[in-house]
Design a protein around this motif. Sequence first.
Motif, mmCIF file in Angstrom:
data_model
loop_
_atom_site.group_PDB
_atom_site.id
_atom_site.type_symbol
_atom_site.label_atom_id
_atom_site.label_comp_id
_atom_site.label_asym_id
_atom_site.label_seq_id
_atom_site.Cartn_x
_atom_site.Cartn_y
_atom_site.Cartn_z
ATOM 1 N N LEU A 218 0.926 -0.954 0.167
ATOM 2 C CA LEU A 218 0.048 0.008 0.003
ATOM 3 C C LEU A 218 0.820 1.203 -0.031
ATOM 4 O O LEU A 218 0.555 2.376 -0.561
ATOM 5 C CB LEU A 218 -1.229 0.048 1.039
ATOM 6 N N SER B 92 2.714 2.103 -3.368
ATOM 7 C CA SER B 92 1.720 1.919 -4.766
ATOM 8 C C SER B 92 1.264 3.224 -4.541
ATOM 9 O O SER B 92 0.970 4.662 -3.859
ATOM 10 C CB SER B 92 0.252 1.206 -4.025
ATOM 11 N N PRO B 93 0.233 3.631 -5.952
ATOM 12 C CA PRO B 93 -0.334 5.273 -5.696
ATOM 13 C C PRO B 93 -1.692 5.519 -4.996
ATOM 14 O O PRO B 93 -1.108 6.330 -4.386
ATOM 15 C CB PRO B 93 -0.901 5.486 -7.381
ATOM 16 N N PHE B 94 -2.354 4.791 -4.267
ATOM 17 C CA PHE B 94 -3.027 5.406 -2.935
ATOM 18 C C PHE B 94 -1.689 5.802 -1.537
ATOM 19 O O PHE B 94 -2.299 6.690 -1.806
ATOM 20 C CB PHE B 94 -3.320 3.698 -2.516
ATOM 21 N N ARG C 143 1.263 7.107 -2.204
ATOM 22 C CA ARG C 143 1.716 8.620 -2.473
ATOM 23 C C ARG C 143 0.804 9.587 -2.770
ATOM 24 O O ARG C 143 0.872 10.544 -2.041
ATOM 25 C CB ARG C 143 2.017 8.338 -4.514
ATOM 26 N N ALA C 144 -0.721 8.848 -3.073
ATOM 27 C CA ALA C 144 -1.832 9.840 -3.151
ATOM 28 C C ALA C 144 -2.172 10.015 -0.935
ATOM 29 O O ALA C 144 -2.531 11.418 -1.270
ATOM 30 C CB ALA C 144 -2.979 9.556 -3.552
ATOM 31 N N GLN D 150 -0.071 10.392 0.963
ATOM 32 C CA GLN D 150 1.210 11.428 1.647
ATOM 33 C C GLN D 150 0.444 12.577 0.823
ATOM 34 O O GLN D 150 0.998 13.804 1.666
ATOM 35 C CB GLN D 150 2.565 10.603 1.125
ATOM 36 N N ILE E 131 -6.962 14.504 -7.058
ATOM 37 C CA ILE E 131 -7.182 13.069 -6.066
ATOM 38 C C ILE E 131 -8.046 13.386 -4.888
ATOM 39 O O ILE E 131 -9.066 14.106 -4.010
ATOM 40 C CB ILE E 131 -5.773 13.539 -4.627
ATOM 41 N N PRO E 132 -8.788 12.582 -5.050
ATOM 42 C CA PRO E 132 -10.517 12.115 -3.973
ATOM 43 C C PRO E 132 -10.098 12.370 -2.697
ATOM 44 O O PRO E 132 -9.798 11.279 -2.000
ATOM 45 C CB PRO E 132 -10.995 11.138 -4.857
ATOM 46 N N VAL E 133 -9.579 13.451 -1.720
ATOM 47 C CA VAL E 133 -9.186 13.625 -0.339
ATOM 48 C C VAL E 133 -10.102 12.746 0.383
ATOM 49 O O VAL E 133 -9.996 11.117 1.067
ATOM 50 C CB VAL E 133 -8.896 14.911 -0.259
ATOM 51 N N ASN E 134 -11.422 12.796 0.404
ATOM 52 C CA ASN E 134 -12.442 12.504 0.813
ATOM 53 C C ASN E 134 -12.821 11.303 1.266
ATOM 54 O O ASN E 134 -12.870 10.020 1.967
ATOM 55 C CB ASN E 134 -14.056 12.884 1.212
ATOM 56 N N LEU F 262 -10.182 8.674 -0.239
ATOM 57 C CA LEU F 262 -8.618 8.549 0.547
ATOM 58 C C LEU F 262 -9.024 8.197 1.570
ATOM 59 O O LEU F 262 -8.298 6.454 2.752
ATOM 60 C CB LEU F 262 -8.097 8.855 -0.185
ATOM 61 N N GLN G 201 -11.082 5.487 2.883
ATOM 62 C CA GLN G 201 -10.233 4.374 2.872
ATOM 63 C C GLN G 201 -9.407 3.910 4.051
ATOM 64 O O GLN G 201 -9.019 2.800 4.354
ATOM 65 C CB GLN G 201 -10.085 4.103 1.158
#
Lengths: 289, 269
Positions: free
Chosen positions: A152, A155-157, A159-160, A162, A176-179, A181, A184
């Motif tokens: 995780l 991954s791009p997940f 990084r997003a 971060q 980036i869909p902040v809420n 993520l 999640q």
Amino acid sequence: MNYLMHLMVYFEIFAIVALSLNLMLGYGGLLQIAHAGYYGIGAYSATLLWVHFGFGFIPGLILAGVCAGFLSLLVSLPARRFKGDYFVMVSIAVQALIYAVLYNWTSVTNGPFGISGIPKPEVLGVEFSSTGAVTLLYGFIALIFIGVISLLKTSPFGRALQAIRDDELAAKSVGIPVNKLKMQVFAIASALVGCAGGLYAAYVSYIDPTSFNLNESILMLSMVVIGGVGNIRGPLLGAFILITLPEALRFVALPDAIAANIRLLIYGVLLIILMLVRPQGLAGNYRYQ
Amino acid sequence: MVVNNDANLLTKTQTAKSVIKKSGFSKLVVENIALSFGGKQVLKNVGLELLPGQVGLLTGENGSGKTTLLNVLSGFLKPEAGQAHLIKEGKTIDILKEESDGLPLLGIARLWQDIRLFHTMTALENVLTAAPSIGINPFRAIFQPIKVRQQEKILIKKALNWLDIMGMKERSGSSGDKLSLGQAKRVAIARLLQTGAEVLLLDEPLAGLDQAASLQLVNDLGILAQETGKALLIVEHNQHSIIPIADYKYELVNGVINTTELRNRDDVA
């Protein structure tokens, strides 16, 4: 030797705890103060599933993670716009609520008396009853979780997340869909710590609400902060230190009458010194200074 | 050659289709936007239009509402009245109905006046955050790591390409907080480009740059608009630096826009 293996089991459980909290704190930038609450939800759900519903060790463990993750969604849906200080307030409230429920819902949790007689871990018909066997089993499980967390993280997940931690507005402005993520990562971290709670329950075979109170949450936070946020080795080191330090202080010859207080004092002073000398944590990334 | 390779790899991972979208928008239309703060009407009746490859200069005095308009168009503020649409591939996107984190992938992205690079990441990682990627879904990140990695390779290539276009390829490994102001701006623009957005809203891209760096950046932005067909809306005090590349000058005065067409733009400069 048994004593050392006992510590090792605790380290393995708390390695999962600290790493999952680091996902929220070190990557998502969410200061979670209710982690012990979700740990408790995991411990109690696993226990109930094993004791009352006859679930196997692994299915019970997985469902315990699902329960804790699901609960986090119930919290994060109404608090969808949670941010900074407000999230901290919400999580303190959640911690208090979970503790109150565990303590007072006596028909299910047996209240302050706790639940005893939790079966030892059993996988594929093999019972892990000795401490040594549990050390091996939990070590294996912890390694799997560390693998998942590193996947995780890289991954791009990761990084997003971060990016959200660095600058939420900028993260939004690059799509980036902040809420989503945040929800999640909250759910994943809660599910992981829920599993850790199940592991704890199966090892000690007796649980009561005091293992899941605010003090425990703060201990978990200290592990991550002292070890260093934002990477894997930091929280591992933090968990190791906070589990072994109080034990090491046991061996310092002190007069019995004041021993307990002196230990707490030494512990506190060490924490303060550490925070002054290395504010980014012992193994935190230098870049985060 | 490189582009062809990309396309081949992309068809393999089909999920990355959005990555190869060509600049497909046909028009940005903004009409009658009105917005007030605490009784003060900042925007009264604001409208503008941009076509692919065009550069609009948005200018006006301090407090005239330039950044406010940019916030409206990037979804961070909702106006009291008016419309804003992005027409692309036959579809009309209602900008005002979208969330700020959805707009970049729909086609509108903004540059912040204070740049806002992610300071714990390298320039390359900064650009990569902007890519629409399948690995942003944690379950795919765990269960399809190989697929995610394949797509990542393509995205890295694309990001390096944008960094190259902005003249920052050599600094791709530098940490976000080690870049100079001018370099940081260029990385931030590369990051916008990586989103795939066709309309770029740039809030004072020249602020804090010296004469030479300003000239160079304006020149590069002009080439970018021409060659990629991106439309740029540039907020700038120092309008004379932008005029050489601008098609329109939109001047905000008392909440209303005065539009000046700069058709023979080279002569005006």
